[in-house]
Design an enzyme around this catalytic site. Structure first.
Site, PDB file in Angstrom:
ATOM      1  N   HIS A 220      -6.985  -5.724   2.121  1.00 50.48           N
ATOM      2  CA  HIS A 220      -5.822  -5.199   2.842  1.00 50.48           C
ATOM      3  C   HIS A 220      -5.309  -6.292   3.769  1.00 50.48           C
ATOM      4  CE1 HIS A 220      -6.840  -0.777   2.173  1.00 50.48           C
ATOM      5  NE2 HIS A 220      -8.016  -1.341   1.940  1.00 50.48           N
TER       6      HIS A 220
ATOM      7  N   GLN B  94     -14.995   2.558   0.824  1.00 55.21           N
ATOM      8  CA  GLN B  94     -14.104   2.060  -0.223  1.00 55.21           C
ATOM      9  C   GLN B  94     -13.703   3.227  -1.121  1.00 55.21           C
ATOM     10  OE1 GLN B  94     -15.757  -1.029  -2.713  1.00 55.21           O
ATOM     11  NE2 GLN B  94     -13.906  -1.209  -3.963  1.00 55.21           N
TER      12      GLN B  94
ATOM     13  N   ASP C 155       0.852  -1.188   0.000  1.00 54.29           N
ATOM     14  CA  ASP C 155       0.000   0.000   0.000  1.00 54.29           C
ATOM     15  C   ASP C 155       0.891   1.242   0.000  1.00 54.29           C
ATOM     16  OD1 ASP C 155      -3.214   0.543   0.962  1.00 54.29           O
ATOM     17  OD2 ASP C 155      -1.789   2.222   1.108  1.00 54.29           O
ATOM     18  N   ILE C 156       0.509   2.249  -0.778  1.00 58.05           N
ATOM     19  CA  ILE C 156       1.320   3.465  -0.902  1.00 58.05           C
ATOM     20  C   ILE C 156       1.292   4.294   0.385  1.00 58.05           C
ATOM     21  CG2 ILE C 156      -0.439   5.078  -1.783  1.00 58.05           C
ATOM     22  CD1 ILE C 156       1.606   5.834  -3.987  1.00 58.05           C
TER      23      ILE C 156
ATOM     24  N   HIS D 270     -10.335  -5.248  -3.466  1.00 56.34           N
ATOM     25  CA  HIS D 270      -9.021  -5.507  -2.875  1.00 56.34           C
ATOM     26  C   HIS D 270      -9.169  -5.901  -1.414  1.00 56.34           C
ATOM     27  CE1 HIS D 270      -9.937  -1.199  -2.571  1.00 56.34           C
ATOM     28  NE2 HIS D 270      -9.311  -1.204  -1.387  1.00 56.34           N
TER      29      HIS D 270
ATOM     30  N   ASN E   6     -12.975  -3.076   2.227  1.00 53.79           N
ATOM     31  CA  ASN E   6     -13.973  -2.015   2.339  1.00 53.79           C
ATOM     32  C   ASN E   6     -14.905  -2.091   1.139  1.00 53.79           C
ATOM     33  OD1 ASN E   6     -12.830  -0.871   4.715  1.00 53.79           O
ATOM     34  ND2 ASN E   6     -11.206   0.006   3.453  1.00 53.79           N
TER      35      ASN E   6
HETATM   36  P1  5GP Z   1      -9.799   1.471   0.191  1.00 60.06           P
HETATM   37  O1  5GP Z   1     -10.112   2.691   0.995  1.00 60.06           O
HETATM   38  O2  5GP Z   1     -10.379   1.564  -1.205  1.00 60.06           O
HETATM   39  O3  5GP Z   1     -10.156   0.189   0.871  1.00 60.06           O
HETATM   40  O4  5GP Z   1      -8.232   1.409   0.070  1.00 60.06           O
HETATM   41  C1  5GP Z   1      -7.510   1.887  -1.018  1.00 60.06           C
HETATM   42  C2  5GP Z   1      -6.049   1.787  -0.668  1.00 60.06           C
HETATM   43  O5  5GP Z   1      -5.306   2.000  -1.843  1.00 60.06           O
HETATM   44  C3  5GP Z   1      -5.568   2.823   0.363  1.00 60.06           C
HETATM   45  O6  5GP Z   1      -5.036   2.150   1.493  1.00 60.06           O
HETATM   46  C4  5GP Z   1      -4.520   3.617  -0.406  1.00 60.06           C
HETATM   47  O7  5GP Z   1      -3.415   3.989   0.398  1.00 60.06           O
HETATM   48  C5  5GP Z   1      -4.127   2.673  -1.512  1.00 60.06           C
HETATM   49  N1  5GP Z   1      -3.659   3.342  -2.711  1.00 60.06           N
HETATM   50  C6  5GP Z   1      -4.248   4.394  -3.333  1.00 60.06           C
HETATM   51  N2  5GP Z   1      -3.550   4.741  -4.428  1.00 60.06           N
HETATM   52  C7  5GP Z   1      -2.505   3.884  -4.498  1.00 60.06           C
HETATM   53  C8  5GP Z   1      -1.425   3.744  -5.425  1.00 60.06           C
HETATM   54  O8  5GP Z   1      -1.277   4.477  -6.399  1.00 60.06           O
HETATM   55  N3  5GP Z   1      -0.535   2.743  -5.180  1.00 60.06           N
HETATM   56  C9  5GP Z   1      -0.673   1.906  -4.103  1.00 60.06           C
HETATM   57  N4  5GP Z   1       0.271   0.957  -3.974  1.00 60.06           N
HETATM   58  N5  5GP Z   1      -1.671   2.013  -3.218  1.00 60.06           N
HETATM   59  C10 5GP Z   1      -2.583   2.991  -3.415  1.00 60.06           C
END
Ligand code: 5GP
Length: 120
Positions: free
Chosen positions: A108, A100, A35-36, A106, A93
């Site tokens: 985590h 989400q 994760d970034i 995805h 999420n």
């Molecule tokens: P969500 O909130 O959709 O469950 O999580 C999305 C996740 O994607 C977040 O934890 C965010 O840090 C990660 N993320 C967003 N953009 C990027 C990216 O460009 N590269 C990577 N490796 N992770 C990302």
């Protein structure tokens, strides 16, 4: 698949190698990368290679092989980082209540420290 899938979401771009990622491992149907914006010492995202918006789309439409290899990759990430004994947390999420952000299914994988209570 799913008509509402946005081909321009960031994970679709990662899958097309238009955006770089720190890949951990992959198999035929899924890829795991860091994760970034990590929320724990270990914070890896596991995503299917095919386009599914969320958990329900994935579980409704993925083949048995795809389901099997996706969840196997989640386990392989846990094994790769030797988290089985100390523990870990899996999160997916979905939708507005789940907050989400990226509309490509995805999971985590979080670990590497005591993660505290599930919802603070
Ligand atoms: P969500 O909130 O959709 O469950 O999580 C999305 C996740 O994607 C977040 O934890 C965010 O840090 C990660 N993320 C967003 N953009 C990027 C990216 O460009 N590269 C990577 N490796 N992770 C990302």
């Amino acid at each position: 698949m799913n008509a509402s899938y946005d081909n321009n979401n960031i994970f679709a771009k990662i899958l097309r190698s238009e955006v770089p990622c720190n890949k951990v491992i992959e198999n035929e149907y899924a890829i795991a990368f860091s994760d970034i914006n990590p929320q724990a010492p270990l914070h890896v995202l596991v995503i299917p290679k095919n386009p599914y918006v969320n958990f329900h789309e994935f579980t409704k439409h993925a083949s048995i092989d795809e389901l099997n290899l996706f969840w196997k990759l989640v386990k392989d990430v846990i094994d790769h980082f030797k988290c089985e004994n100390k523990g870990f947390r899996l999160i997916t999420n979905s939708g507005s209540d789940g907050n989400q952000d990226v509309p490509h299914f995805h999971v985590h994988v979080l670990g590497g420290k005591n993660l505290g209570r599930m919802i603070n």
